[in-house]
Design a protein around this motif. Structure first.
Motif, PDB file in Angstrom:
ATOM      1  N   THR A   1     -21.382  60.801 -26.461  1.00  0.00           N
ATOM      2  CA  THR A   1     -20.894  61.760 -27.300  1.00  0.00           C
ATOM      3  C   THR A   1     -21.888  62.883 -27.365  1.00  0.00           C
ATOM      4  OG1 THR A   1     -21.764  60.551 -29.040  1.00  0.00           O
ATOM      5  CG2 THR A   1     -19.462  60.141 -28.644  1.00  0.00           C
ATOM      6  N   GLU A   2     -21.563  64.126 -27.896  1.00  0.00           N
ATOM      7  CA  GLU A   2     -22.506  64.988 -28.314  1.00  0.00           C
ATOM      8  C   GLU A   2     -23.961  64.461 -29.165  1.00  0.00           C
ATOM      9  OE1 GLU A   2     -24.005  68.978 -28.141  1.00  0.00           O
ATOM     10  OE2 GLU A   2     -22.133  68.161 -27.223  1.00  0.00           O
TER      11      GLU A   2
ATOM     12  N   GLN B   1     -10.697  70.571 -27.551  1.00  0.00           N
ATOM     13  CA  GLN B   1     -11.754  70.665 -28.447  1.00  0.00           C
ATOM     14  C   GLN B   1     -12.303  69.559 -29.121  1.00  0.00           C
ATOM     15  OE1 GLN B   1      -8.719  72.698 -29.096  1.00  0.00           O
ATOM     16  NE2 GLN B   1      -9.855  74.091 -27.700  1.00  0.00           N
ATOM     17  N   LEU B   2     -13.672  69.168 -29.030  1.00  0.00           N
ATOM     18  CA  LEU B   2     -14.147  68.201 -29.226  1.00  0.00           C
ATOM     19  C   LEU B   2     -14.825  67.738 -30.725  1.00  0.00           C
ATOM     20  CD1 LEU B   2     -15.017  65.033 -27.973  1.00  0.00           C
ATOM     21  CD2 LEU B   2     -17.042  66.301 -27.020  1.00  0.00           C
ATOM     22  N   GLU B   3     -14.556  66.661 -31.106  1.00  0.00           N
ATOM     23  CA  GLU B   3     -15.131  66.401 -32.537  1.00  0.00           C
ATOM     24  C   GLU B   3     -15.314  64.846 -32.634  1.00  0.00           C
ATOM     25  OE1 GLU B   3     -14.385  67.024 -37.342  1.00  0.00           O
ATOM     26  OE2 GLU B   3     -13.178  67.677 -36.129  1.00  0.00           O
ATOM     27  N   GLY B   4     -16.689  64.433 -32.484  1.00  0.00           N
ATOM     28  CA  GLY B   4     -16.905  63.112 -32.494  1.00  0.00           C
ATOM     29  C   GLY B   4     -16.322  62.618 -31.178  1.00  0.00           C
ATOM     30  N   ARG B   5     -15.504  61.572 -31.148  1.00  0.00           N
ATOM     31  CA  ARG B   5     -14.821  60.939 -30.104  1.00  0.00           C
ATOM     32  C   ARG B   5     -13.435  61.479 -29.880  1.00  0.00           C
ATOM     33  NH1 ARG B   5     -17.535  56.936 -27.623  1.00  0.00           N
ATOM     34  NH2 ARG B   5     -19.465  56.018 -28.662  1.00  0.00           N
ATOM     35  N   ASP B   6     -13.099  62.450 -30.868  1.00  0.00           N
ATOM     36  CA  ASP B   6     -11.624  62.949 -31.043  1.00  0.00           C
ATOM     37  C   ASP B   6     -11.564  64.126 -30.146  1.00  0.00           C
ATOM     38  OD1 ASP B   6     -10.794  60.494 -32.543  1.00  0.00           O
ATOM     39  OD2 ASP B   6     -11.102  61.758 -34.334  1.00  0.00           O
ATOM     40  N   VAL B   7     -10.368  64.649 -29.395  1.00  0.00           N
ATOM     41  CA  VAL B   7     -10.207  65.456 -28.939  1.00  0.00           C
ATOM     42  C   VAL B   7      -8.929  66.472 -29.499  1.00  0.00           C
ATOM     43  CG1 VAL B   7     -11.428  65.093 -26.596  1.00  0.00           C
ATOM     44  CG2 VAL B   7      -8.808  64.429 -26.892  1.00  0.00           C
ATOM     45  N   SER B   8      -8.935  67.580 -29.442  1.00  0.00           N
ATOM     46  CA  SER B   8      -7.805  68.410 -29.904  1.00  0.00           C
ATOM     47  C   SER B   8      -7.278  69.045 -28.749  1.00  0.00           C
ATOM     48  CB  SER B   8      -8.067  69.009 -31.249  1.00  0.00           C
ATOM     49  OG  SER B   8      -8.429  68.269 -32.223  1.00  0.00           O
TER      50      SER B   8
END
Length: 287
Positions: free
Chosen positions: A160-161, A190-197
């Motif tokens: 992760t980032e 778009q990435l947020e933590g382990r979630d992608v949108s």
């Protein structure tokens, strides 16, 4: 390892040996001499008087490498001081205390920090990356030089980032190397933590009537269900389709309703029929 074992055995606070304190001092001195090439050379020349000799004597043909020895330590001609200069090379953990013999050593090696950038696909599936790394090295005379190395780094799946990858023993002088990961911005995700949108365009009739649509994920295309009456900005969740982990992340589909252009007679006719037959005010209740 031998030093740590003997130090535990003879430490005066815990040892029951009759001569523990004397043995502990001998173990400390042996370790201090053997771990430093310059102190070892001074010991070979001066024996047990090496501590007195180290204050002012230099080994034969010793090259200071641009540093001046002043009794208690070194001073660089234009670096603002020994510790500041080497701190810039080795990081804030570097130690070279007063009274050190000519030359220096890092205490057990120093950790080194670097940056590595990966793609979102590499973060998802893992990858092996070759990186170039510059590290300080010290010769037997205490001179510093920078060496360039190539390391093949295994990027684990699900990284992760901002996460750090630790490579034991690959830092400065045998310390550890920590690589801080950044994930390159993606063209569609778009990435947020382990979630992608993912923004998903849909037609007005798909939003109104519902539809089965094919959408991409990091693991391949899947079929998603748009419920009847879907609205712009509504999110649909694909469980477990984000970055791997425990638990894995999810993928979110952000719906975007795209109206067809009225650029033909047939299209304009259909829009007029909708305007006439549908009692619809998009601004109702908006303000």
């Amino acid at each position: 390892r031998a030093y740590r074992k003997l130090a535990r055995k003879y430490h005066p606070d815990v040892s029951k040996e009759a001569n523990a304190e004397e043995q502990f001092k001998e173990v400390q001195e042996a370790y201090e001499v053997l771990k430093d090439p310059e102190k070892r050379e001074a010991y070979n020349q001066l024996g047990q008087d090496w501590r007195e000799g180290q204050q002012f004597r230099q080994p034969p043909n010793w090259d200071s490498g641009g540093f001046e020895f002043r009794g208690g330590g070194f001073t660089g001609a234009d670096t603002g001081g020994f510790s500041d200069f080497f701190e810039s090379l080795f990081g804030r953990g570097f130690r070279a205390g007063p009274g050190a013999a000519p030359g220096f050593h890092a205490r057990g090696g120093e950790d080194q920090f670097a940056h590595i950038e990966v793609t979102l696909e590499e973060a998802y599936g893992g990858a092996t990356r070759a990186i170039q790394l510059e590290s300080p090295a010290v010769d037997a005379r205490g001179r510093v030089s920078m060496t360039r190395r190539t390391l093949n780094v295994r990027v684990p799946a699900g990284v992760t980032e901002g996460q750090q990858i630790r490579l034991a023993g690959q830092g400065a002088l045998g310390g550890d190397l920590y690589l801080q990961v950044s994930i390159r911005p993606h063209r569609v995700y778009q990435l947020e933590g382990r979630d992608v949108s993912l923004t998903v365009p849909i037609a007005p009739w798909e939003a109104a009537l519902g539809a089965k649509i094919e959408v991409p994920t990091l693991g391949g295309n899947v079929t998603a269900t748009v419920p009847p009456g879907a609205q712009a900005g509504q999110k649909l969740r694909l469980k477990g389709r984000g970055l791997p982990g425990k638990p894995p992340g999810d993928q979110y589909l952000v719906l975007k309703i795209v109206a067809p252009r009225a650029d033909t007679d047939a299209a304009r006719k259909l829009y007029r029929e909708m305007a006439d037959k549908l009692a619809f005010d998009p601004r109702a209740g908006a303000w």
